[in-house]
Design a protein around this motif. Structure first.
Motif, PDB file in Angstrom:
ATOM      1  N   ILE A 226       0.826  -1.214   0.000  1.00 31.43           N
ATOM      2  CA  ILE A 226       0.000   0.000   0.000  1.00 31.43           C
ATOM      3  C   ILE A 226       0.860   1.264   0.000  1.00 31.43           C
ATOM      4  CG2 ILE A 226      -1.912  -1.183   1.140  1.00 31.43           C
ATOM      5  CD1 ILE A 226      -1.288   0.419   3.654  1.00 31.43           C
ATOM      6  N   GLY A 227       2.205   1.058   0.089  1.00 37.85           N
ATOM      7  CA  GLY A 227       3.150   2.120  -0.185  1.00 37.85           C
ATOM      8  C   GLY A 227       3.107   3.346   0.696  1.00 37.85           C
ATOM      9  N   ARG A 228       2.811   3.187   1.948  1.00 45.15           N
ATOM     10  CA  ARG A 228       2.866   4.365   2.811  1.00 45.15           C
ATOM     11  C   ARG A 228       3.173   3.971   4.259  1.00 45.15           C
ATOM     12  NH1 ARG A 228      -3.027   4.374   2.107  1.00 45.15           N
ATOM     13  NH2 ARG A 228      -4.017   3.698   4.040  1.00 45.15           N
ATOM     14  N   LYS A 229       3.705   4.939   4.983  1.00 47.15           N
ATOM     15  CA  LYS A 229       3.979   4.779   6.403  1.00 47.15           C
ATOM     16  C   LYS A 229       3.102   5.788   7.156  1.00 47.15           C
ATOM     17  CE  LYS A 229       8.806   3.739   5.267  1.00 47.15           C
ATOM     18  NZ  LYS A 229       8.807   2.298   5.546  1.00 47.15           N
ATOM     19  N   THR A 230       3.099   5.686   8.460  1.00 45.18           N
ATOM     20  CA  THR A 230       2.305   6.620   9.265  1.00 45.18           C
ATOM     21  C   THR A 230       3.208   7.356  10.241  1.00 45.18           C
ATOM     22  OG1 THR A 230       0.319   5.251   9.112  1.00 45.18           O
ATOM     23  CG2 THR A 230       0.397   6.879  10.882  1.00 45.18           C
ATOM     24  N   LEU A 231       3.186   8.673  10.139  1.00 42.72           N
ATOM     25  CA  LEU A 231       3.893   9.520  11.087  1.00 42.72           C
ATOM     26  C   LEU A 231       2.918   9.902  12.194  1.00 42.72           C
ATOM     27  CD1 LEU A 231       6.274  11.317  11.999  1.00 42.72           C
ATOM     28  CD2 LEU A 231       5.342  13.116  10.511  1.00 42.72           C
ATOM     29  N   LEU A 232       3.238   9.515  13.412  1.00 44.27           N
ATOM     30  CA  LEU A 232       2.403   9.855  14.559  1.00 44.27           C
ATOM     31  C   LEU A 232       3.101  10.955  15.350  1.00 44.27           C
ATOM     32  CD1 LEU A 232       0.393   7.586  16.883  1.00 44.27           C
ATOM     33  CD2 LEU A 232       1.991   9.217  17.908  1.00 44.27           C
ATOM     34  N   ILE A 233       2.383  12.025  15.605  1.00 41.71           N
ATOM     35  CA  ILE A 233       2.929  13.160  16.346  1.00 41.71           C
ATOM     36  C   ILE A 233       2.041  13.446  17.555  1.00 41.71           C
ATOM     37  CG2 ILE A 233       3.441  15.632  16.277  1.00 41.71           C
ATOM     38  CD1 ILE A 233       3.958  15.338  13.300  1.00 41.71           C
ATOM     39  N   ARG A 234       2.681  13.545  18.707  1.00 41.52           N
ATOM     40  CA  ARG A 234       1.963  13.978  19.909  1.00 41.52           C
ATOM     41  C   ARG A 234       2.466  15.366  20.276  1.00 41.52           C
ATOM     42  NH1 ARG A 234      -1.304  12.234  23.851  1.00 41.52           N
ATOM     43  NH2 ARG A 234      -1.195  13.339  25.826  1.00 41.52           N
ATOM     44  N   LEU A 235       1.550  16.321  20.282  1.00 40.94           N
ATOM     45  CA  LEU A 235       1.894  17.703  20.585  1.00 40.94           C
ATOM     46  C   LEU A 235       2.039  17.910  22.089  1.00 40.94           C
ATOM     47  CD1 LEU A 235      -0.621  19.463  18.171  1.00 40.94           C
ATOM     48  CD2 LEU A 235       1.747  18.785  17.708  1.00 40.94           C
ATOM     49  N   ALA A 236       2.934  18.820  22.453  1.00 39.91           N
ATOM     50  CA  ALA A 236       3.118  19.128  23.871  1.00 39.91           C
ATOM     51  C   ALA A 236       1.959  19.954  24.406  1.00 39.91           C
ATOM     52  CB  ALA A 236       4.428  19.875  24.073  1.00 39.91           C
ATOM     53  N   GLU A 237       1.292  20.699  23.503  1.00 42.78           N
ATOM     54  CA  GLU A 237       0.123  21.484  23.898  1.00 42.78           C
ATOM     55  C   GLU A 237      -0.826  21.551  22.713  1.00 42.78           C
ATOM     56  OE1 GLU A 237       1.879  25.911  22.972  1.00 42.78           O
ATOM     57  OE2 GLU A 237       2.326  24.998  24.927  1.00 42.78           O
ATOM     58  N   GLN A 238      -2.097  21.722  23.005  1.00 45.84           N
ATOM     59  CA  GLN A 238      -3.091  21.734  21.937  1.00 45.84           C
ATOM     60  C   GLN A 238      -2.857  22.944  21.021  1.00 45.84           C
ATOM     61  OE1 GLN A 238      -6.988  20.952  23.342  1.00 45.84           O
ATOM     62  NE2 GLN A 238      -7.920  20.852  21.321  1.00 45.84           N
ATOM     63  N   THR A 239      -2.869  22.674  19.705  1.00 48.73           N
ATOM     64  CA  THR A 239      -2.621  23.696  18.694  1.00 48.73           C
ATOM     65  C   THR A 239      -3.791  23.750  17.734  1.00 48.73           C
ATOM     66  OG1 THR A 239      -0.252  23.227  18.860  1.00 48.73           O
ATOM     67  CG2 THR A 239      -0.960  24.476  16.941  1.00 48.73           C
ATOM     68  N   ASP A 240      -4.031  24.909  17.182  1.00 48.72           N
ATOM     69  CA  ASP A 240      -5.134  25.073  16.233  1.00 48.72           C
ATOM     70  C   ASP A 240      -5.007  24.084  15.083  1.00 48.72           C
ATOM     71  OD1 ASP A 240      -7.398  26.367  14.977  1.00 48.72           O
ATOM     72  OD2 ASP A 240      -5.947  27.275  13.610  1.00 48.72           O
ATOM     73  N   GLN A 241      -6.046  23.252  14.884  1.00 46.01           N
ATOM     74  CA  GLN A 241      -5.993  22.214  13.858  1.00 46.01           C
ATOM     75  C   GLN A 241      -5.834  22.818  12.458  1.00 46.01           C
ATOM     76  OE1 GLN A 241      -9.337  19.548  13.867  1.00 46.01           O
ATOM     77  NE2 GLN A 241      -8.488  18.207  12.286  1.00 46.01           N
ATOM     78  N   ALA A 242      -6.499  23.938  12.202  1.00 47.63           N
ATOM     79  CA  ALA A 242      -6.407  24.574  10.889  1.00 47.63           C
ATOM     80  C   ALA A 242      -4.974  24.989  10.587  1.00 47.63           C
ATOM     81  CB  ALA A 242      -7.340  25.779  10.819  1.00 47.63           C
ATOM     82  N   ALA A 243      -4.267  25.457  11.600  1.00 51.76           N
ATOM     83  CA  ALA A 243      -2.870  25.864  11.413  1.00 51.76           C
ATOM     84  C   ALA A 243      -1.998  24.656  11.075  1.00 51.76           C
ATOM     85  CB  ALA A 243      -2.355  26.560  12.672  1.00 51.76           C
ATOM     86  N   ILE A 244      -2.229  23.558  11.776  1.00 50.94           N
ATOM     87  CA  ILE A 244      -1.480  22.319  11.491  1.00 50.94           C
ATOM     88  C   ILE A 244      -1.734  21.873  10.057  1.00 50.94           C
ATOM     89  CG2 ILE A 244      -1.260  19.867  12.055  1.00 50.94           C
ATOM     90  CD1 ILE A 244      -0.067  21.417  14.240  1.00 50.94           C
ATOM     91  N   ASN A 245      -2.994  21.878   9.649  1.00 54.33           N
ATOM     92  CA  ASN A 245      -3.352  21.428   8.303  1.00 54.33           C
ATOM     93  C   ASN A 245      -2.732  22.306   7.219  1.00 54.33           C
ATOM     94  OD1 ASN A 245      -4.832  19.236   9.200  1.00 54.33           O
ATOM     95  ND2 ASN A 245      -6.753  20.377   9.296  1.00 54.33           N
ATOM     96  N   ARG A 246      -2.625  23.617   7.484  1.00 52.58           N
ATOM     97  CA  ARG A 246      -1.998  24.508   6.496  1.00 52.58           C
ATOM     98  C   ARG A 246      -0.517  24.176   6.329  1.00 52.58           C
ATOM     99  NH1 ARG A 246      -5.308  28.458   8.947  1.00 52.58           N
ATOM    100  NH2 ARG A 246      -3.574  29.119  10.314  1.00 52.58           N
ATOM    101  N   LEU A 247       0.147  23.887   7.439  1.00 48.13           N
ATOM    102  CA  LEU A 247       1.563  23.526   7.368  1.00 48.13           C
ATOM    103  C   LEU A 247       1.766  22.195   6.644  1.00 48.13           C
ATOM    104  CD1 LEU A 247       2.625  24.517  10.998  1.00 48.13           C
ATOM    105  CD2 LEU A 247       3.167  25.749   8.880  1.00 48.13           C
ATOM    106  N   LEU A 248       0.873  21.224   6.904  1.00 46.40           N
ATOM    107  CA  LEU A 248       0.964  19.926   6.225  1.00 46.40           C
ATOM    108  C   LEU A 248       0.684  20.065   4.733  1.00 46.40           C
ATOM    109  CD1 LEU A 248      -0.844  17.590   8.800  1.00 46.40           C
ATOM    110  CD2 LEU A 248       1.609  17.776   8.381  1.00 46.40           C
TER     111      LEU A 248
END
Length: 316
Positions: A226-248
């Motif tokens: 299926i040709g993919r891996k999963t990057l799991l990230i645990r944030l130290a503090e809650q961050t705006d999801q929209a901001a995370i998605n823009r960076l991704l």
């Protein structure tokens, strides 16, 4: 190459509904092939044809070199089957059950007793051998059931969902029994709906869905497919999801939030993308507590394969 099981275009229908739709399979001597699929996929029907309990409507199957239809009697001499439910007499003790089965195979009482004692010891049931089976736990019954299947030392053992309904500890106990059998050279065809079970035990896996084999390979080969891996990230503090998605999005990636709002799972095609994502987040002052990069699980493989098959069916 010598095969213990060879299946070509095997088919079976019930009331004009085709349940097994032209299966092709080969199982090498001494290996464990896991037939993996959901309820109703055709696993048990396939096992019943290979063990001569059902006659195929089409195709051909050889077990230990014998045709399952033309040479059913010879096939039965070479195999044993442990079904989904323990085939034991609850009114007898563990040792009495095994002696009874050995006597039915034609062994003398002395031979039957010796075989039963050896199986009881091998399967870790010595302390309970004289207890009535009705007092056994689910895991103990399953171990005794598999021990009973090995009284006649079959060349091939068919295990049809052997851990269904067992608690995690009992399931691990059955896994150890299966590993022991493989070390002794027994060929095993295992059906299961537990992806972890297939991952832990199988040399190869055949994924069956709606009566057809949709993928086959080693666990690692299927994961790589299926040709993919999963990057799991645990944030130290809650961050705006929209901001995370823009960076991704800068890396053409999408993150999926876990039940935990601090955890993101990000599918990545290449490992170097993971390092780029981490660097981007850190440079943008996103505080990260923990991250890991993992191979896809068999759960993800199965979902990807069945989704792909469904998409093809819709297109057709």
């Amino acid at each position: 190459m010598s095969f213990a099981i060879e299946v070509n275009d095997l088919r079976k229908s019930f009331n004009e509904i085709e349940v097994v739709k032209g299966i092709h399979l080969c199982v090498k001597k001494g290996e464990l092939l896991a037939l993996l699929g959901p309820n109703g996929a055709g696993k048990t029907t396939t096992i019943e044809m290979l063990t001569t309990l059902l006659k195929p409507d089409g195709g051909k199957a050889l077990v230990c070199g014998y045709d399952v239809v033309k040479n059913a009697k010879e096939v039965r001499k070479k195999i044993s089957l442990t079904g989904q439910f323990a085939a034991l007499d609850e009114g007898l003790s563990g040792i009495q059950n095994l002696i009874l089965i050995a006597r039915l195979y034609g062994f003398s009482f002395k031979e039957a007793r010796s075989i039963a004692e050896e199986r009881i010891q091998s399967f870790g049931l010595s302390d309970a051998k004289d207890r009535m089976v009705q007092s056994y736990s689910g895991g103990m019954r399953r171990r005794l059931d598999i021990a009973a299947s090995l009284v006649a030392q079959p060349e091939i053992l068919f295990l049809d969902e052997p851990t269904t309904g067992l608690d995690p500890q009992s399931r691990l106990g059955v896994w150890e029994v299966v590993r022991m059998l493989l070390k002794q050279g027994t060929t095993v065809l295992l059906t299961t709906q537990y992806l972890e079970e297939a991952d832990q035990l199988a040399d190869r896996i055949a994924v069956i869905d709606k009566g057809t084999i949709i993928a086959e390979g080693t666990p690692n080969q299927l994961k790589a497919s299926i040709g993919r891996k999963t990057l799991l990230i645990r944030l130290a503090e809650q961050t705006d999801q929209a901001a995370i998605n823009r960076l991704l999005a800068d890396h053409h990636l999408t993150g999926f939030q876990d039940d935990d709002p601090f955890v993101y799972k990000i599918p990545v095609q290449e490992a170097n993308l993971a390092s780029q994502v981490i660097l981007t987040l850190v440079n943008n002052k996103v505080s990260i507590d923990y991250f890991s990069l993992s191979e896809p699980s068999l759960d993800e493989v199965f979902l990807a394969l069945t989704a792909s098959k469904l998409k093809k069916e819709v297109v057709q």
